[in-house]
Design a protein around this motif. Sequence first.
Motif, mmCIF file in Angstrom:
data_model
loop_
_atom_site.group_PDB
_atom_site.id
_atom_site.type_symbol
_atom_site.label_atom_id
_atom_site.label_comp_id
_atom_site.label_asym_id
_atom_site.label_seq_id
_atom_site.Cartn_x
_atom_site.Cartn_y
_atom_site.Cartn_z
ATOM 1 N N LYS A 461 -0.146 13.631 -3.694
ATOM 2 C CA LYS A 461 -0.864 12.110 -3.427
ATOM 3 C C LYS A 461 0.194 11.517 -4.607
ATOM 4 O O LYS A 461 0.686 10.283 -4.295
ATOM 5 N N ARG A 462 0.149 12.138 -5.793
ATOM 6 C CA ARG A 462 0.896 11.266 -6.750
ATOM 7 C C ARG A 462 2.551 11.281 -6.445
ATOM 8 O O ARG A 462 3.082 10.172 -6.596
ATOM 9 N N ASP A 465 2.790 8.634 -3.832
ATOM 10 C CA ASP A 465 2.593 7.366 -4.464
ATOM 11 C C ASP A 465 3.934 6.832 -4.880
ATOM 12 O O ASP A 465 4.286 5.670 -4.830
ATOM 13 N N TYR A 469 5.928 3.661 -3.884
ATOM 14 C CA TYR A 469 6.048 2.318 -4.978
ATOM 15 C C TYR A 469 7.644 2.206 -5.169
ATOM 16 O O TYR A 469 8.166 1.291 -5.677
ATOM 17 N N ARG A 474 4.172 -2.025 -6.006
ATOM 18 C CA ARG A 474 2.826 -1.315 -6.284
ATOM 19 C C ARG A 474 1.843 -2.371 -5.750
ATOM 20 O O ARG A 474 0.824 -2.105 -5.094
ATOM 21 N N GLU A 478 -0.671 -1.996 -2.643
ATOM 22 C CA GLU A 478 -2.290 -1.886 -2.559
ATOM 23 C C GLU A 478 -2.978 -2.537 -1.663
ATOM 24 O O GLU A 478 -3.845 -2.104 -1.173
ATOM 25 N N ARG A 481 -2.782 -0.942 1.814
ATOM 26 C CA ARG A 481 -3.803 0.032 1.743
ATOM 27 C C ARG A 481 -5.033 -0.563 2.301
ATOM 28 O O ARG A 481 -5.928 0.159 2.667
#
Length: 670
Positions: A461-462, A465, A469, A474, A478, A481
């Motif tokens: 997941k990191r 992300d 990004y 970011r 968000e 999402r």
Amino acid sequence: MYGMLYESVQHYIQQEYGMETWRKVCQIVDCKHQSFKTHQIYPDKLMPDFAAALSASTGESFDFCMNFFGKCFVRFFSNFGYDKMIRSTGRYFCDFLQSIDNIHVQMRFTYPKMKSPSMQLTAMDDDGAVILYRSGRTGMSKYLIGQMTEVAKEFYGLDMTAYVLESQNDICGGTAGPIKLTEGPLTVIVKYRLDFDNRDYMAKRVNVIAHPSQLKMPSVDLNVFLELFPFTIVLDHDMKITLAGEKIVETWILHNPGVNPKSFIGSHIMERFKCRRPKDTQVEWETILQMRTVLFEFELIRTGHNRAAYDAALNFDFDTFDEASSLNEAQAMALASAKEFSAEHSKEDAAAAAATSKDEIDPATGQRRHSVGLRSILLKGQMFYIKDVDSLIFLCSPLIENLDELHGIGLYLNDLNPHGLSRELVMAGWQHCSKLEIMFEKEEQRSDELEKSLELADSWKRQGDELLYSMIPRPIAERMRKSEEHVCQSFEEVSVIFIEVLNVYDSGSNNIQDAMQAVTTLNKVFSALDEEIISPFVYKVETVGMVYMAVSGAPDVNPLHAEHACDLALRVMKKVKAHALPGVAIRVGINSGPVVAGVVGMKVPRYCLFGDTVNTASRMESSSDPWMIQLSNYTALKVREVGYKVEARGFVKVKGKGEMETYWLLEGPE
């Protein structure tokens, strides 16, 4: 503490306050555990740490959070079916209060390392009760109040209020243990007053009348009683042993070799046994009378654990010992068993001395290993007051889990009560122990695999992300999402930077090595540019061919966008020159003005800028010279006011714009 307690905390913080609050709590506490295993031991200090972190995150008091955690545990263990056990303890809440220690004893097989507190019901009236709490942990008094309140409400339909009357050695906010100012061990002792409607229980307790058939029953001789229950001790008002069952005396003799067997009868019970539960209870007549429904657990005190003590037992002169002086029938039978024990061990020692096997030699010392000796025996039972003889009877049985433990304390199956369930429990424990161990190991393995999978999922997941990004800012990601449709934004003023790398690749060349060298060189330059991007002051938009595009002032609004764009250009010039790539040069163009930004595409979405400001910035770059930074007139005026050194280039013909006055950026402010 077992992980089950922390599972309840995690579950209900997420449910009541949300996942974000739980992450914040874990961050404050620096908790590395993604999840908790039910049967794994975790540090005690996590509980007050979680309470303090939740208090800081929500504004609630520390006591409120500890109280909340206690309620959470009661709600949580109902998922495991333990609520049925609570409801089965009795019809009234006071029945439960009297049985708390018994419940903890029953749970010792499921949670063998549980360090449970001890609770004693000391007083009752129509308006509630008083309980005495003893524990080796500090700071858990408010946690217990939450548990009691929730049990009363959920299982007995009572509105209960609890408060502390007296407290000793309890330190709020810590579970490391009481502060010891003396060498002796200290115990947390807290007396609670529980206010609830207790009239039904008190009416039942006061108005109980013996059945007429019981009044006509004749008295029973204690010797017959001791024969039926060989693990029994009779105590007088001074808590001295007046009579004892055959197996109790026999076991005491086996575990205390070399001691006069007559000394057992007439001694104080605390001289022969250690009270393990209830903890730190004063074994006195009046105290025990109030604890008729409490399960007691006594550990037999042994005087000798080494070979010399057993030799003393084997050399005891049983022939000259006066059996008839003060022994009853049960004690005489125990002494006879001890004689048999002596004779058997004498034969064994003679045989062992004649032929000492190689396995009995200690390789470290070269001498014969000593006997390991017997394990301490634990007796669990209930205290009854017999009015006819004005005595207390401790009706108990040995606490044994399996055959190995049975042999370890020097007993056999025939020693256990035939009419009880002790034999069945021991055999069942032996038969199912291996299966349970295998199942438990498999569950632990699955739990470890699940935890590793969760860690791997978090790692993926990191990485996902970070990749997202790098393509989309970011804040925009968000919002996407959250399924927000308005991902397009307008900015009143930003500064757009274009940087082109020159002389990297000859478009007319068909040599593959030249192309690969161009890619390598371009990668070095763009990597150097990436290192100079300082978020959120400057955001990298994209690279197209040999051109590198960045913006300051979007997606994060930045009033100093022009200054930060110029700073990036100056740093880039200095860094690329330091690489000294042969024949390679760069040129930079900057323009400021309004733009519209948004995410474009579905397969490979990109954050793009639109507007005349972008086109003009591109023209500033394409019309610039190698190793020079060209600014539009508007951008140059903005940065010159704050100390940047610029030089007028004059009017330059710009495609689609005609003649435009531009400037060279030379240096930053001093």
